[in-house]
Motif scaffolding. Structure first.
Motif, PDB file in Angstrom:
ATOM      1  N   ASP A 146      33.324  27.841 -47.846  1.00 36.37           N
ATOM      2  CA  ASP A 146      32.928  26.479 -48.436  1.00 36.37           C
ATOM      3  C   ASP A 146      33.186  26.600 -49.916  1.00 36.37           C
ATOM      4  O   ASP A 146      33.347  25.810 -50.954  1.00 36.37           O
ATOM      5  N   ARG A 147      33.534  27.989 -50.452  1.00 33.56           N
ATOM      6  CA  ARG A 147      34.117  28.376 -51.839  1.00 33.56           C
ATOM      7  C   ARG A 147      35.327  28.689 -52.174  1.00 33.56           C
ATOM      8  O   ARG A 147      35.561  28.929 -53.154  1.00 33.56           O
ATOM      9  N   VAL A 163      49.710  28.680 -45.668  1.00 29.11           N
ATOM     10  CA  VAL A 163      50.130  28.832 -44.444  1.00 29.11           C
ATOM     11  C   VAL A 163      48.668  29.728 -43.921  1.00 29.11           C
ATOM     12  O   VAL A 163      48.519  30.987 -44.298  1.00 29.11           O
ATOM     13  N   VAL A 164      47.700  28.924 -43.004  1.00 25.64           N
ATOM     14  CA  VAL A 164      46.681  29.676 -42.659  1.00 25.64           C
ATOM     15  C   VAL A 164      46.504  30.312 -41.374  1.00 25.64           C
ATOM     16  O   VAL A 164      46.899  29.869 -40.393  1.00 25.64           O
ATOM     17  N   ALA A 165      46.286  31.970 -41.310  1.00 23.06           N
ATOM     18  CA  ALA A 165      46.304  32.633 -39.982  1.00 23.06           C
ATOM     19  C   ALA A 165      44.976  33.000 -39.709  1.00 23.06           C
ATOM     20  O   ALA A 165      44.249  33.802 -40.552  1.00 23.06           O
ATOM     21  N   VAL A 166      44.377  32.212 -38.792  1.00 19.50           N
ATOM     22  CA  VAL A 166      43.117  32.594 -38.474  1.00 19.50           C
ATOM     23  C   VAL A 166      42.890  33.567 -37.404  1.00 19.50           C
ATOM     24  O   VAL A 166      43.265  33.713 -36.185  1.00 19.50           O
ATOM     25  N   VAL A 167      42.157  34.686 -37.746  1.00 19.47           N
ATOM     26  CA  VAL A 167      42.347  36.084 -36.794  1.00 19.47           C
ATOM     27  C   VAL A 167      41.155  36.018 -36.374  1.00 19.47           C
ATOM     28  O   VAL A 167      39.958  36.542 -37.112  1.00 19.47           O
ATOM     29  N   GLY A 168      40.783  35.603 -35.088  1.00 18.46           N
ATOM     30  CA  GLY A 168      39.357  35.962 -34.454  1.00 18.46           C
ATOM     31  C   GLY A 168      39.293  34.970 -33.187  1.00 18.46           C
ATOM     32  O   GLY A 168      39.981  35.119 -32.263  1.00 18.46           O
ATOM     33  N   GLN A 169      38.136  34.390 -33.138  1.00 17.98           N
ATOM     34  CA  GLN A 169      37.946  33.425 -32.024  1.00 17.98           C
ATOM     35  C   GLN A 169      37.995  32.150 -32.139  1.00 17.98           C
ATOM     36  O   GLN A 169      38.455  31.716 -33.435  1.00 17.98           O
ATOM     37  N   ASP A 170      37.935  31.390 -31.256  1.00 22.63           N
ATOM     38  CA  ASP A 170      38.561  29.801 -31.233  1.00 22.63           C
ATOM     39  C   ASP A 170      37.416  29.257 -32.105  1.00 22.63           C
ATOM     40  O   ASP A 170      37.851  28.199 -32.905  1.00 22.63           O
ATOM     41  N   GLY A 171      36.139  29.477 -32.365  1.00 25.09           N
ATOM     42  CA  GLY A 171      35.329  28.908 -33.110  1.00 25.09           C
ATOM     43  C   GLY A 171      35.649  28.902 -34.813  1.00 25.09           C
ATOM     44  O   GLY A 171      35.469  27.987 -35.473  1.00 25.09           O
ATOM     45  N   LEU A 172      36.304  29.921 -34.844  1.00 23.12           N
ATOM     46  CA  LEU A 172      36.719  30.376 -36.341  1.00 23.12           C
ATOM     47  C   LEU A 172      37.721  29.569 -36.806  1.00 23.12           C
ATOM     48  O   LEU A 172      37.738  28.939 -37.831  1.00 23.12           O
ATOM     49  N   VAL A 173      38.547  28.970 -35.791  1.00 17.80           N
ATOM     50  CA  VAL A 173      39.598  27.726 -36.158  1.00 17.80           C
ATOM     51  C   VAL A 173      38.814  26.638 -36.629  1.00 17.80           C
ATOM     52  O   VAL A 173      39.067  25.849 -37.453  1.00 17.80           O
ATOM     53  N   ALA A 174      37.757  26.231 -35.642  1.00 18.98           N
ATOM     54  CA  ALA A 174      37.081  24.983 -35.885  1.00 18.98           C
ATOM     55  C   ALA A 174      36.247  25.296 -37.313  1.00 18.98           C
ATOM     56  O   ALA A 174      36.210  24.472 -38.279  1.00 18.98           O
ATOM     57  N   ASN A 175      35.948  26.289 -37.698  1.00 16.32           N
ATOM     58  CA  ASN A 175      35.167  26.646 -38.945  1.00 16.32           C
ATOM     59  C   ASN A 175      36.033  26.277 -40.143  1.00 16.32           C
ATOM     60  O   ASN A 175      35.561  25.717 -41.154  1.00 16.32           O
ATOM     61  N   THR A 176      37.418  26.670 -39.957  1.00 20.23           N
ATOM     62  CA  THR A 176      38.368  26.685 -40.982  1.00 20.23           C
ATOM     63  C   THR A 176      38.792  25.289 -41.145  1.00 20.23           C
ATOM     64  O   THR A 176      39.103  24.760 -42.239  1.00 20.23           O
ATOM     65  N   ALA A 177      39.035  24.371 -39.921  1.00 18.17           N
ATOM     66  CA  ALA A 177      39.667  23.235 -40.267  1.00 18.17           C
ATOM     67  C   ALA A 177      39.181  22.112 -41.057  1.00 18.17           C
ATOM     68  O   ALA A 177      39.836  21.466 -41.722  1.00 18.17           O
ATOM     69  N   LYS A 178      37.851  22.223 -41.172  1.00 17.37           N
ATOM     70  CA  LYS A 178      37.039  21.186 -42.130  1.00 17.37           C
ATOM     71  C   LYS A 178      37.429  21.218 -43.471  1.00 17.37           C
ATOM     72  O   LYS A 178      37.257  20.384 -44.461  1.00 17.37           O
ATOM     73  N   ALA A 210      25.958  21.603 -45.203  1.00 22.94           N
ATOM     74  CA  ALA A 210      25.640  20.345 -44.793  1.00 22.94           C
ATOM     75  C   ALA A 210      25.407  19.165 -45.902  1.00 22.94           C
ATOM     76  O   ALA A 210      25.075  19.455 -47.061  1.00 22.94           O
ATOM     77  N   LEU A 211      25.403  18.092 -45.351  1.00 22.44           N
ATOM     78  CA  LEU A 211      25.095  16.740 -46.101  1.00 22.44           C
ATOM     79  C   LEU A 211      23.517  16.409 -45.976  1.00 22.44           C
ATOM     80  O   LEU A 211      23.065  16.628 -44.712  1.00 22.44           O
ATOM     81  N   GLU A 212      22.937  16.026 -46.967  1.00 23.75           N
ATOM     82  CA  GLU A 212      21.393  15.842 -46.868  1.00 23.75           C
ATOM     83  C   GLU A 212      21.247  14.443 -47.302  1.00 23.75           C
ATOM     84  O   GLU A 212      21.895  13.970 -48.320  1.00 23.75           O
ATOM     85  N   LEU A 213      20.653  13.745 -46.537  1.00 21.43           N
ATOM     86  CA  LEU A 213      20.156  12.287 -46.517  1.00 21.43           C
ATOM     87  C   LEU A 213      19.128  11.911 -46.568  1.00 21.43           C
ATOM     88  O   LEU A 213      17.977  12.674 -45.875  1.00 21.43           O
ATOM     89  N   THR A 214      18.520  11.041 -47.241  1.00 21.52           N
ATOM     90  CA  THR A 214      17.046  10.681 -47.238  1.00 21.52           C
ATOM     91  C   THR A 214      16.946   9.181 -47.098  1.00 21.52           C
ATOM     92  O   THR A 214      17.955   8.459 -46.855  1.00 21.52           O
ATOM     93  N   TRP A 215      15.674   8.506 -47.009  1.00 19.24           N
ATOM     94  CA  TRP A 215      15.505   7.201 -46.839  1.00 19.24           C
ATOM     95  C   TRP A 215      16.434   6.274 -47.298  1.00 19.24           C
ATOM     96  O   TRP A 215      16.778   6.317 -48.497  1.00 19.24           O
TER      97      TRP A 215
END
Length: 299
Positions: A76-77, A85-100, A277-282
């Motif tokens: 996030d930083r 070119v992004v090489a994700v080295v690890g598990q499937d979930g790490l690709v999802a974490n990176t995609a955003k 995360a986004l934080e939302l209120t009333w």
């Protein structure tokens, strides 16, 4: 003058490294696992395989390229560039974490533990990295364009996810809100539930699918590349003030689901990364829909 491509190697801290950070030494970590009926040998072997794969991918980067590494906790930083070119080295979930955090850069998924990971998103081996990196920058590189989901709040905050986005309380207690289609004249229903999930065809193999199966839903789940989302309300509670008539549905491209907050604080996060995360209120509202950006995953 255009910049040379940059290989960005994404990885995460291994379980072995986490154990050492917590217990200080290999021996203390070994004792801790043994007291719980586990052996540290398997954990250490997975760590070595991961580090070897990361080194192999780094060594396969063309000499004229630039390269850098980023750990999952720092995504996030980290500022991705258009030439990456992004090489994700690890598990499937790490690709999802990176995609955003991407905006169309090609992604190569490298499986560090074949046979243990499903390999849905990390489809390749470390020995293939050199060929894949060179192919990624060629015109017409073979990629799957995987649909992503986005949430945009009324104060212009934006969040993307490859699997699903969750809206609710951070502790998963009952959340209050109004839910309905984002279209003129549509009726929004007041609800109380443990949250709302909006996800993609990629996410339909995980958390969304468990809800789909539990309810015996007749909704057709989309494929990963289909421009279609599925949404479910978790444990909607009927009362004189809250309803349960809108608890599941689909969103095609151009359609939006709108949720207006009626609680002190709700969070919106994607792919399990609650720290970002986004934080939302009333009174705040957020709209969910198919994202214009897709994940370009090399086949």
């Amino acid at each position: 003058m255009s910049l040379a491509p940059r290989a960005v190697l994404v990885h995460r801290t291994t379980e072995y490294e986490e154990l050492l950070a917590r217990h200080g030494t290999h021996g203390q970590a070994e004792f801790f696992l043994a007291s719980r009926g586990r052996s540290i040998d398997e954990v250490a072997q997975r760590h070595r395989r991961t580090r070897r794969a990361l080194a192999d991918v780094a060594g396969a980067v063309p000499l004229t390229w630039r390269q850098t590494r980023v750990e999952r906790a720092d995504l996030d930083r980290f500022l991705f560039g258009p030439e990456d070119v992004v090489a994700v080295v690890g598990q499937d979930g790490l690709v999802a974490n990176t995609a955003k955090y991407l905006t169309g850069q090609p992604v190569i998924g490298i499986d560090t533990d074949p046979g243990r990971n499903p390999g849905v998103l990390v489809r390749h081996r470390a020995e293939d990295a050199g060929r894949l990196l060179r192919a990624a920058v060629l015109p017409g590189a073979g990629t799957d364009e995987l649909t992503m989901v986005e949430a945009v709040s009324d104060d212009t905050q934006r969040l993307l996810a490859l699997n699903e986005i969750y809206l609710g309380r951070s502790g998963h207690q009952s959340a209050r809100y109004r839910l309905g289609p984002d279209s003129e004249g549509a009726q929004a229903e007041p609800q109380a539930s443990s949250g709302v999930l909006v996800g993609t065809g990629t996410g339909a193999t995980g958390w969304l699918r468990s809800l789909w199966q539990e309810r015996g839903s007749t909704l057709a789940l989309p494929g990963p590349a289909d421009p279609l989302l599925v949404w479910f309300v978790r444990e909607a509670w009927p009362s004189p003030a809250t309803g349960t008539s809108q608890v599941a549905g689909t969103l095609a491209r151009g359609q939006r689901l709108r949720i207006t907050v009626e609680s002190d604080r709700l969070v919106v996060f994607g792919d399990g990364m609650e720290a970002d995360a986004l934080e939302l209120t009333w009174g705040q509202s957020v709209r969910f829909g198919v994202c214009d950006t897709a994940l370009r995953l090399l086949v």
